[in-house]
Design an enzyme around this catalytic site. Structure first.
Site, PDB file in Angstrom:
ATOM      1  NE  ARG A 111      -3.953   0.442   1.834  1.00  0.00           N
ATOM      2  CZ  ARG A 111      -5.190   0.471   2.319  1.00  0.00           C
ATOM      3  NH1 ARG A 111      -5.450   1.170   3.413  1.00  0.00           N
ATOM      4  NH2 ARG A 111      -6.186  -0.158   1.724  1.00  0.00           N
ATOM      5  CG  HIS A 158      -8.404   0.294  -3.254  1.00  0.00           C
ATOM      6  ND1 HIS A 158      -7.621  -0.790  -2.937  1.00  0.00           N
ATOM      7  CD2 HIS A 158      -9.126   0.590  -2.126  1.00  0.00           C
ATOM      8  CE1 HIS A 158      -7.846  -1.129  -1.677  1.00  0.00           C
ATOM      9  NE2 HIS A 158      -8.745  -0.309  -1.171  1.00  0.00           N
ATOM     10  NE  ARG A 202     -10.628  -5.318  -0.301  1.00  0.00           N
ATOM     11  CZ  ARG A 202      -9.903  -4.326   0.229  1.00  0.00           C
ATOM     12  NH1 ARG A 202     -10.508  -3.327   0.809  1.00  0.00           N
ATOM     13  NH2 ARG A 202      -8.584  -4.306   0.141  1.00  0.00           N
ATOM     14  CD  GLN A 230     -13.028  -1.526  -1.629  1.00  0.00           C
ATOM     15  OE1 GLN A 230     -12.269  -1.611  -0.677  1.00  0.00           O
ATOM     16  NE2 GLN A 230     -14.281  -1.918  -1.570  1.00  0.00           N
ATOM     17  CB  CYS A 283     -14.032   1.390  -0.580  1.00  0.00           C
ATOM     18  SG  CYS A 283     -13.565   3.085  -0.226  1.00  0.00           S
ATOM     19  CG  ASP A 324     -13.473   6.448  -1.143  1.00  0.00           C
ATOM     20  OD1 ASP A 324     -13.464   6.267   0.092  1.00  0.00           O
ATOM     21  OD2 ASP A 324     -12.431   6.374  -1.839  1.00  0.00           O
TER      22      ASP A 324
HETATM   23  N1   CP Z   1     -11.398  -0.307   1.835  1.00  0.00           N
HETATM   24  C1   CP Z   1     -10.147  -0.464   2.317  1.00  0.00           C
HETATM   25  O1   CP Z   1      -9.175  -0.667   1.576  1.00  0.00           O
HETATM   26  O2   CP Z   1     -10.062  -0.382   3.665  1.00  0.00           O
HETATM   27  P1   CP Z   1      -8.713  -0.212   4.526  1.00  0.00           P
HETATM   28  O3   CP Z   1      -8.146   1.136   4.188  1.00  0.00           O
HETATM   29  O4   CP Z   1      -9.155  -0.325   5.937  1.00  0.00           O
HETATM   30  O5   CP Z   1      -7.759  -1.302   4.117  1.00  0.00           O
HETATM   31  N1  NVA Z   2      -9.834   6.845  -1.258  1.00  0.00           N
HETATM   32  C1  NVA Z   2      -9.516   6.304   0.037  1.00  0.00           C
HETATM   33  C2  NVA Z   2      -9.722   4.840   0.045  1.00  0.00           C
HETATM   34  C3  NVA Z   2      -9.384   4.156   1.338  1.00  0.00           C
HETATM   35  C4  NVA Z   2      -9.658   2.683   1.290  1.00  0.00           C
HETATM   36  C5  NVA Z   2      -8.069   6.653   0.401  1.00  0.00           C
HETATM   37  O1  NVA Z   2      -7.199   6.553  -0.458  1.00  0.00           O
HETATM   38  O2  NVA Z   2      -7.828   7.039   1.541  1.00  0.00           O
END
Ligand code: CP
Ligand code: NVA
Length: 315
Positions: free
Chosen positions: A112, A139, A302, A142, A274, A234
């Site tokens: 990540r 993502h 997920r 997701q 998400c 989101d």
């Molecule tokens: N939706 C998602 O990726 O959640 P987290 O940021 O908690 O991993």
């Molecule tokens: N758009 C959000 C998604 C988190 C799962 C972020 O990047 O923080």
């Protein structure tokens, strides 16, 4: 506990960085494997026996971290977590060297990162699969879980309309890429200046020619919601944009998903997010916890979808 192996085909790609690189047949393979794994959670514990996954996270996570870790355990393997929130990948040693070291110890990497380019660099230099656990650009895990959930709810997603209301961000980009591959019409409704990346939209419009999907970008939430089969939102400020929260809360105020907006969609339309969600901002409490909300079904999926990705990519 039974330990039955699955019949596992291969994907056409070594990595999962972006669903735009996945042919629809790969997505179908992931969904079929996820369905089998979900149905037999207790019976596939040998699939990744003795395999190890490195998880490198530059940002917070609940769902992605837990589901990849539990997913490896479910399949007989293990995961090693590296908290990289204090220093971005590549700051202590080059991303290439991180890749060249990790491939000697583990069988796959989930990362990540802030910069999508870092993931591409990892994937370029590692012989093992690299999976995008969220970057500033997309993502993919997701979006695959979102569409797997829609497939469960609807049978087929082809010809349905998914409306995304909010920031044209990483989640939104992944939904656009995935929707057009699967023949789902995608409408994105954002305030002016916060629309999705035009490169993503143009690429999706080209891909949509093969499936007949429609890609529509607009600024009016009511028009975007009209007759939709599902409405997705989101957060208004993603991780890394904390300084902009106040400004964005003002700009996005008219883009909240509430019961009035849901009422413009088809009767029984699904509400998707998400997560994490900010009740009272991008979505109201009533919609989030209402009967049309499938947010926890997505969160559960997920696990199943990522287990499929792990089982199909890790060798
Ligand atoms: N939706 C998602 O990726 O959640 P987290 O940021 O908690 O991993
Ligand atoms: N758009 C959000 C998604 C988190 C799962 C972020 O990047 O923080």
């Amino acid at each position: 506990m039974k330990k039955t192996s699955l019949d596992l085909p291969s994907l056409s790609q070594k990595d999962l960085l972006c669903t735009s690189a996945l042919p629809a047949t790969d997505i179908e393979t992931i969904f079929a494997t996820a369905k089998a794994l979900k149905a037999g959670r207790e019976t596939h514990t040998d699939v990744l026996r003795h395999k190890r996954l490195a998880m490198i996270f530059e940002k917070d996570s609940l769902r992605t971290r837990f589901t990849f870790d539990i997913g490896m355990q479910d399949l007989g393997g293990s995961a090693v977590f590296m908290d990289h929130r204090d220093a971005r990948l590549g700051s202590r040693e080059s991303v290439r060297d991180v890749a060249k070291n990790l491939e000697r110890w583990v069988h796959g990497i989930v990362a990540r990162t802030f910069k999508h380019k870092v993931l591409e660099e990892l994937a370029q230099h590692a012989e093992i699969p690299v999976i995008n656990g969220l970057s500033d650009f997309v993502h993919p895990c997701q979006a695959l879980s979102d569409f797997f959930t829609l497939t469960e709810k609807w049978g087929s997603v082809r010809g349905r309309t998914l409306t995304f209301v909010g920031d044209g961000n990483n989640t939104c980009h992944a939904l656009i890429h995935t929707a057009v591959k699967l023949g789902t019409n995608i409408r994105v409704c954002s305030p002016e200046g916060y629309e999705p990346n035009s490169r993503v939209v143009n690429e999706a419009m080209r891909a949509a020619q093969d499936t007949g999907a429609e890609v529509t970008i607009l600024n009016d939430p009511e028009a975007a919601a009209e007759g939709a089969d599902a409405i997705y939102t989101d957060v208004w400020a993603s991780m890394g944009q904390e300084d902009e929260i106040e400004e964005r809360n003002g700009i996005f105020a008219a883009y909240q998903v509430d019961e009035d907006l849901m009422a413009r969609a088809k009767k029984g339309a699904l509400f998707m997010h998400c997560l994490p969600a900010h009740r009272g901002w991008e979505v109201t409490q009533e919609v989030m916890d209402g009967s049309q909300s499938v947010v926890y079904d997505i969160a559960e999926n997920r696990l199943h979808v990522q287990k499929a990705v792990l089982a199909l990519l890790i060798r």
